[in-house]
Design a protein around this motif. Structure first.
Motif, short mmCIF file in Angstrom:
data_model
loop_
_atom_site.label_atom_id
_atom_site.label_comp_id
_atom_site.label_asym_id
_atom_site.label_seq_id
_atom_site.Cartn_x
_atom_site.Cartn_y
_atom_site.Cartn_z
N PHE A 47 0.74 -1.09 -0.01
CA PHE A 47 -0.01 0.02 0.02
C PHE A 47 0.59 1.19 -0.16
CE2 PHE A 47 -3.01 -2.90 1.45
CZ PHE A 47 -4.18 -2.75 0.67
N ASP A 48 1.97 1.12 0.67
CA ASP A 48 3.15 2.34 0.59
C ASP A 48 3.60 2.54 -0.84
OD1 ASP A 48 4.06 4.66 1.98
OD2 ASP A 48 5.96 3.41 2.73
N TYR A 49 3.75 1.48 -1.63
CA TYR A 49 4.25 1.83 -2.94
C TYR A 49 3.08 2.67 -3.72
CZ TYR A 49 7.16 -2.35 -3.22
OH TYR A 49 7.87 -3.48 -3.28
N LEU A 50 1.58 2.47 -3.23
CA LEU A 50 0.65 3.26 -3.84
C LEU A 50 0.64 4.50 -3.58
CD1 LEU A 50 -2.27 0.31 -4.32
CD2 LEU A 50 -0.37 0.98 -5.63
N LEU A 51 1.15 4.84 -2.46
CA LEU A 51 1.30 6.55 -1.83
C LEU A 51 2.77 7.05 -2.52
CD1 LEU A 51 0.30 6.13 2.04
CD2 LEU A 51 -1.06 6.94 0.00
N GLY A 52 3.51 6.36 -3.23
CA GLY A 52 4.87 6.63 -3.72
C GLY A 52 5.73 6.80 -2.58
N VAL A 197 -10.11 7.88 13.67
CA VAL A 197 -9.39 8.70 12.70
C VAL A 197 -8.29 7.51 12.34
CG1 VAL A 197 -7.60 10.39 12.34
CG2 VAL A 197 -9.52 10.86 14.20
N ALA A 198 -8.06 7.46 10.94
CA ALA A 198 -7.13 6.51 10.60
C ALA A 198 -6.13 7.23 9.79
CB ALA A 198 -7.91 5.58 9.33
N VAL A 199 -4.86 7.25 10.02
CA VAL A 199 -3.89 7.77 9.71
C VAL A 199 -3.12 6.77 8.47
CG1 VAL A 199 -1.67 8.97 9.94
CG2 VAL A 199 -3.27 9.25 11.56
N VAL A 200 -3.36 7.08 7.47
CA VAL A 200 -3.10 6.06 6.31
C VAL A 200 -1.54 6.26 5.99
CG1 VAL A 200 -3.53 5.00 4.05
CG2 VAL A 200 -5.55 5.55 5.71
N ASP A 201 -0.65 5.91 6.51
CA ASP A 201 0.73 6.45 6.21
C ASP A 201 1.55 5.34 7.05
OD1 ASP A 201 2.66 7.88 5.29
OD2 ASP A 201 2.57 9.57 6.89
N GLU A 202 2.94 5.33 6.59
CA GLU A 202 3.73 4.35 6.94
C GLU A 202 4.09 4.67 8.28
OE1 GLU A 202 7.38 2.37 7.79
OE2 GLU A 202 7.48 4.64 7.25
N ALA A 246 -4.74 7.30 -7.90
CA ALA A 246 -3.92 8.22 -8.95
C ALA A 246 -2.67 7.64 -9.36
CB ALA A 246 -3.90 9.45 -8.22
N LEU A 247 -1.91 6.65 -8.75
CA LEU A 247 -0.67 6.26 -8.80
C LEU A 247 -0.75 4.98 -9.29
CD1 LEU A 247 2.59 6.56 -6.73
CD2 LEU A 247 2.10 4.53 -8.03
N LEU A 248 -1.73 4.34 -9.17
CA LEU A 248 -2.21 3.03 -9.66
C LEU A 248 -2.68 3.02 -11.14
CD1 LEU A 248 -1.98 0.05 -9.00
CD2 LEU A 248 -4.41 0.16 -8.21
#
Lengths: 254, 254
Positions: A47-52, A197-202, A246-248
């Motif tokens: 999933f982090d790939y998909l965030l760049g 609250v979901a922080v969608v980050d590494e 957007a990245l995918l």
């Protein structure tokens, strides 16, 4: 005994990611990270790939709201598992001090021996007053051992930060009426959906980022309350999913 | 020694996935799967979520083209690593017989002892005439030990099926002029991009599916050649990425 060590060339396009992988693998031998914790780490990587592999503005905004909740709490607790410990023990300890919040060790693969190992690892990294060696209470709504928790910790907490938690436990915490702050790279996960609250980050990016927001918001109670009342987690997750697409998604001019 | 075994409730929404995870974890202890192989498995799981954990028509079409290549080849080889062995040894052996193709063990984390373990595991599952215990040749274009391969295997092959291969090796095989058939759940990976045909599907679904296509195409040489000449891997990957977005992207009416 098969040895798994390998030299990683610094020229490898995924050098940083490979170094973290090797470290997480070694922590399995030390009993800190569970083998299936490595699989969970891999899901996060994808999933982090998909965030760049960067903190996008939507994730940063959620991190700020999480910081606001942590400062507004009367009894905030950070729940820590093996992967969170292996990835960023120091940053979690630093965040707990900044709030301040209690830290509690809660493992998916539980054994008294493993809790002890994780606690000692955290204490060697500077943690004090750790909870989790004793788990006197139980959360309702989970059948497994993962219902167990420390009375002074998540059981009494009004706000719980759960880095990398599984969906069952996130749901049980939410149903117990707690404000659940998740750090989870999968915007489709039950953990992300069930949290306030979901922080969608590494994790290694998100935790220092939340601490920065804690420091910025410390003397701004009005901004904190506005951030909390304006936040909508479903909308947050929808934006994160769009960003990943957007990245995918191939560019329209291709 | 920390024990990691756990009971998994059949009610758990991700029961099947959890059982596979536990099995892959146990195979680390047996030296079949590398610890970092578990991380790779997790990355695959994440992309498989985005497919709804099913073989979509675009992936099935790529599997049919892969089957056509395997039947058209004069020297087809299936390259097998630890994860592929752990996930679907029997299905890979069955596919190799159906084509027929040679199987070669090629490990990312190489040691003679580990090659021996993986070979024995495959032989216990029915593999015969395995290559990989001896690696007399080297592929150009990779600095590491992963350049090594069996002369009668990938070195001489005109078509190589690589389930779950890393990008360096996939690229080196392609530059060596071979037809590279990849099975890889990440449509953004270098392996998927550098291969002639990328089957973006979960391994235990993809391998039996390719075998079915092999059987269907065995007596249809004209269809095989048409499938091969009509296939465009960049377009295939673009379609797979669009399909993943469809699940990730929120519905427009939300």
């Amino acid at each position: 005994m098969v040895r798994w060590d390998m030299e990683i060339s610094k020229d490898h396009p995924r050098y940083r990611s490979l170094v973290t992988r090797e470290r997480m693998s070694r922590l399995v031998d030390e009993g800190i990270v569970a083998p299936t914790g490595l699989i969970a780490h891999g899901r996060g990587e994808a999933f982090d790939y998909l965030l760049g592999e960067r903190t996008i503005p939507v994730a940063d905004a959620a991190a700020r709201v999480a910081a606001a909740h942590l400062l507004e709490a009367s009894h905030p607790v950070i729940s820590v598992n093996g992967n969170a410990t292996g990835l960023c023990a120091e940053a979690l300890i630093s965040l707990a001090r900044a709030i301040p919040a209690r830290m509690e060790v809660n493992l998916f693969h539980y054994s008294t021996e493993r809790v002890e190992r994780v606690c000692r690892y955290l204490e060697a990294a500077g943690a004090r007053d750790l909870l989790g060696r004793r788990q006197e209470s139980r959360l309702d709504g989970i059948a497994s051992d993962r219902a167990r928790c420390a009375t002074e910790g998540t059981y009494q907490a009004d706000v719980v930060l759960i880095p990398l938690e599984d969906g069952d436990r996130a749901g049980a915490l939410a149903r117990a009426g707690k404000v659940v702050l998740a750090i989870d790279l999968n915007p489709l996960s039950r953990t992300a959906a069930e949290s306030s609250v979901a922080v969608v980050d590494e994790l290694t990016r998100a935790v220092p980022n939340i601490e920065r927001h804690v420091n910025e918001l410390r003397d701004r109670p009005e901004e904190r309350r506005a951030l909390i009342s304006d936040f909508n987690n479903a909308r947050n997750l929808e934006r994160m999913r769009k960003a990943m697409c957007a990245l995918l998604e191939p560019a329209p001019n291709k």
